[in-house]
Structure formats: C-alpha cells, structure tokens
Design a protein around this motif. Structure first.
Motif, PDB file in Angstrom:
ATOM      1  N   ASP A  29      11.158  -5.752   1.638  1.00 59.62           N
ATOM      2  CA  ASP A  29      10.147  -5.097   2.471  1.00 59.62           C
ATOM      3  C   ASP A  29       8.758  -5.200   1.836  1.00 59.62           C
ATOM      4  OD1 ASP A  29       9.140  -3.657   4.649  1.00 59.62           O
ATOM      5  OD2 ASP A  29       9.521  -1.728   3.686  1.00 59.62           O
ATOM      6  N   LEU A  30       8.696  -5.137   0.515  1.00 62.82           N
ATOM      7  CA  LEU A  30       7.425  -5.278  -0.190  1.00 62.82           C
ATOM      8  C   LEU A  30       6.801  -6.642   0.105  1.00 62.82           C
ATOM      9  CD1 LEU A  30       5.431  -4.105  -2.350  1.00 62.82           C
ATOM     10  CD2 LEU A  30       6.816  -5.317  -4.056  1.00 62.82           C
ATOM     11  N   ILE A  31       7.612  -7.679   0.007  1.00 68.88           N
ATOM     12  CA  ILE A  31       7.129  -9.034   0.270  1.00 68.88           C
ATOM     13  C   ILE A  31       6.662  -9.157   1.714  1.00 68.88           C
ATOM     14  CG2 ILE A  31       7.840 -11.456   0.430  1.00 68.88           C
ATOM     15  CD1 ILE A  31       9.740 -10.800  -1.991  1.00 68.88           C
ATOM     16  N   SER A  32       7.476  -8.651   2.629  1.00 69.60           N
ATOM     17  CA  SER A  32       7.129  -8.702   4.058  1.00 69.60           C
ATOM     18  C   SER A  32       5.848  -7.909   4.342  1.00 69.60           C
ATOM     19  CB  SER A  32       8.301  -8.140   4.872  1.00 69.60           C
ATOM     20  OG  SER A  32       7.966  -8.037   6.217  1.00 69.60           O
ATOM     21  N   SER A  33       5.702  -6.758   3.712  1.00 73.14           N
ATOM     22  CA  SER A  33       4.517  -5.920   3.913  1.00 73.14           C
ATOM     23  C   SER A  33       3.251  -6.586   3.393  1.00 73.14           C
ATOM     24  CB  SER A  33       4.706  -4.565   3.225  1.00 73.14           C
ATOM     25  OG  SER A  33       5.770  -3.863   3.804  1.00 73.14           O
ATOM     26  N   PHE A  34       3.367  -7.357   2.318  1.00 70.49           N
ATOM     27  CA  PHE A  34       2.219  -8.122   1.831  1.00 70.49           C
ATOM     28  C   PHE A  34       1.911  -9.265   2.793  1.00 70.49           C
ATOM     29  CE2 PHE A  34       2.772  -6.570  -2.700  1.00 70.49           C
ATOM     30  CZ  PHE A  34       1.526  -5.983  -2.759  1.00 70.49           C
ATOM     31  N   GLN A  35       2.956  -9.906   3.306  1.00 71.71           N
ATOM     32  CA  GLN A  35       2.782 -11.047   4.206  1.00 71.71           C
ATOM     33  C   GLN A  35       1.978 -10.670   5.447  1.00 71.71           C
ATOM     34  OE1 GLN A  35       4.464 -14.422   4.514  1.00 71.71           O
ATOM     35  NE2 GLN A  35       4.357 -14.286   2.308  1.00 71.71           N
ATOM     36  N   LEU A  39       1.033  -3.328   4.170  1.00 69.89           N
ATOM     37  CA  LEU A  39       0.966  -2.459   2.994  1.00 69.89           C
ATOM     38  C   LEU A  39      -0.455  -1.979   2.718  1.00 69.89           C
ATOM     39  CD1 LEU A  39       2.399  -1.015   0.728  1.00 69.89           C
ATOM     40  CD2 LEU A  39       2.265  -3.092  -0.627  1.00 69.89           C
ATOM     41  N   PHE A  40      -1.439  -2.850   2.911  1.00 77.30           N
ATOM     42  CA  PHE A  40      -2.822  -2.436   2.701  1.00 77.30           C
ATOM     43  C   PHE A  40      -3.208  -1.345   3.708  1.00 77.30           C
ATOM     44  CE2 PHE A  40      -2.861  -6.262   0.215  1.00 77.30           C
ATOM     45  CZ  PHE A  40      -3.759  -5.982  -0.812  1.00 77.30           C
ATOM     46  N   ASN A  41      -2.785  -1.499   4.964  1.00 72.83           N
ATOM     47  CA  ASN A  41      -3.065  -0.482   5.980  1.00 72.83           C
ATOM     48  C   ASN A  41      -2.353   0.827   5.655  1.00 72.83           C
ATOM     49  OD1 ASN A  41      -4.649  -2.230   7.481  1.00 72.83           O
ATOM     50  ND2 ASN A  41      -2.979  -2.876   8.799  1.00 72.83           N
ATOM     51  N   GLN A  42      -1.091   0.748   5.227  1.00 70.94           N
ATOM     52  CA  GLN A  42      -0.332   1.942   4.886  1.00 70.94           C
ATOM     53  C   GLN A  42      -0.964   2.670   3.703  1.00 70.94           C
ATOM     54  OE1 GLN A  42       3.385  -0.182   4.424  1.00 70.94           O
ATOM     55  NE2 GLN A  42       4.234   0.749   6.278  1.00 70.94           N
ATOM     56  N   THR A  43      -1.389   1.913   2.713  1.00 63.82           N
ATOM     57  CA  THR A  43      -2.011   2.512   1.530  1.00 63.82           C
ATOM     58  C   THR A  43      -3.330   3.179   1.894  1.00 63.82           C
ATOM     59  OG1 THR A  43      -0.975   0.823   0.149  1.00 63.82           O
ATOM     60  CG2 THR A  43      -2.801   2.051  -0.827  1.00 63.82           C
ATOM     61  N   GLU A  44      -4.131   2.498   2.689  1.00 56.75           N
ATOM     62  CA  GLU A  44      -5.412   3.074   3.114  1.00 56.75           C
ATOM     63  C   GLU A  44      -5.196   4.377   3.871  1.00 56.75           C
ATOM     64  OE1 GLU A  44      -9.483   1.731   5.428  1.00 56.75           O
ATOM     65  OE2 GLU A  44      -7.723   0.433   5.527  1.00 56.75           O
ATOM     66  N   THR A  45      -4.203   4.417   4.737  1.00 60.48           N
ATOM     67  CA  THR A  45      -3.913   5.627   5.507  1.00 60.48           C
ATOM     68  C   THR A  45      -3.456   6.758   4.595  1.00 60.48           C
ATOM     69  OG1 THR A  45      -3.283   4.246   7.387  1.00 60.48           O
ATOM     70  CG2 THR A  45      -2.607   6.535   7.463  1.00 60.48           C
ATOM     71  N   MET A  46      -2.632   6.448   3.593  1.00 61.21           N
ATOM     72  CA  MET A  46      -2.214   7.493   2.647  1.00 61.21           C
ATOM     73  C   MET A  46      -3.422   8.074   1.924  1.00 61.21           C
ATOM     74  SD  MET A  46       1.430   6.465   0.890  1.00 61.21           S
ATOM     75  CE  MET A  46       0.852   5.014   0.044  1.00 61.21           C
ATOM     76  N   PHE A  47      -4.364   7.209   1.518  1.00 54.17           N
ATOM     77  CA  PHE A  47      -5.562   7.692   0.818  1.00 54.17           C
ATOM     78  C   PHE A  47      -6.430   8.570   1.706  1.00 54.17           C
ATOM     79  CE2 PHE A  47      -4.768   4.732  -2.644  1.00 54.17           C
ATOM     80  CZ  PHE A  47      -5.243   5.452  -3.727  1.00 54.17           C
ATOM     81  N   GLN A  88       3.392 -10.830  -8.025  1.00 53.86           N
ATOM     82  CA  GLN A  88       2.646 -10.097  -9.054  1.00 53.86           C
ATOM     83  C   GLN A  88       1.148 -10.107  -8.761  1.00 53.86           C
ATOM     84  OE1 GLN A  88       5.046 -12.395  -9.798  1.00 53.86           O
ATOM     85  NE2 GLN A  88       6.281 -11.691 -11.510  1.00 53.86           N
ATOM     86  N   SER A  89       0.625 -11.233  -8.325  1.00 52.55           N
ATOM     87  CA  SER A  89      -0.801 -11.323  -7.999  1.00 52.55           C
ATOM     88  C   SER A  89      -1.163 -10.397  -6.844  1.00 52.55           C
ATOM     89  CB  SER A  89      -1.184 -12.755  -7.643  1.00 52.55           C
ATOM     90  OG  SER A  89      -0.996 -13.595  -8.752  1.00 52.55           O
ATOM     91  N   LYS A  90      -0.268 -10.301  -5.871  1.00 53.34           N
ATOM     92  CA  LYS A  90      -0.528  -9.424  -4.732  1.00 53.34           C
ATOM     93  C   LYS A  90      -0.522  -7.963  -5.162  1.00 53.34           C
ATOM     94  CE  LYS A  90       0.908 -12.675  -1.250  1.00 53.34           C
ATOM     95  NZ  LYS A  90       1.751 -12.981  -0.113  1.00 53.34           N
ATOM     96  N   LEU A  91       0.349  -7.627  -6.091  1.00 59.86           N
ATOM     97  CA  LEU A  91       0.353  -6.261  -6.618  1.00 59.86           C
ATOM     98  C   LEU A  91      -0.945  -5.958  -7.374  1.00 59.86           C
ATOM     99  CD1 LEU A  91       4.050  -5.879  -7.802  1.00 59.86           C
ATOM    100  CD2 LEU A  91       2.882  -4.454  -6.110  1.00 59.86           C
ATOM    101  N   VAL A  92      -1.431  -6.940  -8.122  1.00 61.10           N
ATOM    102  CA  VAL A  92      -2.701  -6.773  -8.834  1.00 61.10           C
ATOM    103  C   VAL A  92      -3.835  -6.558  -7.829  1.00 61.10           C
ATOM    104  CG1 VAL A  92      -4.423  -7.949 -10.270  1.00 61.10           C
ATOM    105  CG2 VAL A  92      -2.009  -8.011 -10.910  1.00 61.10           C
TER     106      VAL A  92
END
Length: 174
Positions: A29-35, A39-47, A88-92
């Motif tokens: 799911d992490l890979i798919s969410s980056f694709q 994940l960026f939208n989900q993180t922004e909403t959490m913030f 790893q680069s996407k996590l960075v």
C-alpha cells in the motif's frame, strides 16, 4: 487494555489521542500510495487537523523487516518512467515535504498494538464522534463518504485530484 472503537474516519486510519492521528501502510500500500500521490494528500490532511500526525509502515510478520527487497519494487507496480525513484528516495521526499511527520516502523500487527499502547500512555482518549467528523465539510453527511468507494478510489488515482477536488467531482457526478 485498549478499547477500539470502529468508525469511518475521513482523516487517518487510527486516532490514538485528540492530537495523534496515524496513517497505516503495508509495504504494498505504501508503494501504491506513492505511485498515485495519495500519501502526500493523506499526510497534508492529517497536518491540517492533528498536532502529531504519524505514518505507520507495517511489515508482514512472515517477511524480513527491511526495505531492501522493496527498494525498486515501486517500478514494477504501474508504469516506470525515467523520473521514478526508489522507495527510500520517496520516503526522504515525504519527510522533506513534511519535516514534522513521524514515521513508525512496525514488524507486525502485534508490534503495532504494543507501539500504540506506548503512544497512548498518559494521554487523553479521543472522542470517536469528533474523530469521525474531522475532515468533513460543514453539513456533509459521513455516510456519503463511504458510499461507492471504488469509483472514488479510481478518481483518487488520477494525478492532481485532491481530497477537495474529489469531493467536488463526486458531488457533480451524482
């Protein structure tokens, strides 16, 4: 000794305290969410709604607790172009975009429960009703968020479709 209240959340997968929200991702799911940029939208909403947003990366307890075998797996899911980078680069990039995001690594669902127990120590309990309403527009019915999820997931996969844009698209289609 935790009480789990199942409810539909618009923001995050778990709300541990009034301030802590956790988005849980398996490796796939992490890979798919980056694709698809989800994940960026989900993180922004959490913030936008929580003081301490966290990303939980949960490994399969039957597999190695390392990202190494998954380093270039993201290229095999979907189309790989010259601009694709490894996991790893996407996590960075995610941590650079959201420096206050805390990333939790868990070796199994059992370990996740232990981690959650530690995070909840000496903290207030969240209000499940409030948690389920966070992220909804004024007057928006929470039930509309759960109806017909497959088309919503397909729209969410389109680059540039944000949560607000998705809500407008879904409302326009009804």
């Amino acid at each position: 000794n935790m009480v789990v209240v199942p409810c539909m959340l618009t923001v995050g997968d778990y709300v541990l305290t009034p301030n802590i929200c956790v988005e849980r991702k398996s490796i796939k799911d992490l890979i798919s969410s980056f694709q698809d940029g989800r994940l960026f939208n989900q993180t922004e909403t959490m913030f936008q709604h929580y003081k301490n947003p966290m990303l939980l990366i949960e490994f399969d307890q039957q597999k190695a607790f390392t990202l190494e075998p998954f380093a270039n797996l993201s290229a095999t899911i979907g189309s790989a172009g010259p601009g694709d980078t490894d996991l790893q680069s996407k996590l960075v990039l995610l941590t650079l975009a959201f420096p206050r995001l805390r990333i939790i690594w868990s070796s199994s669902p059992y370990q996740t429960a232990v981690i959650f127990e530690e995070l909840k120590k000496q903290q207030d309990e969240p209000d499940p009703v409030k948690a389920s309403l966070i992220g909804l527009e004024d007057g928006e019915d929470p039930e509309t968020k759960t109806f017909n999820r497959t088309p919503q997931d397909m729209l969410r996969a389109i680059p540039g479709v944000t949560s607000k844009g998705l809500a407008r698209l879904v409302l326009d289609m009804e």
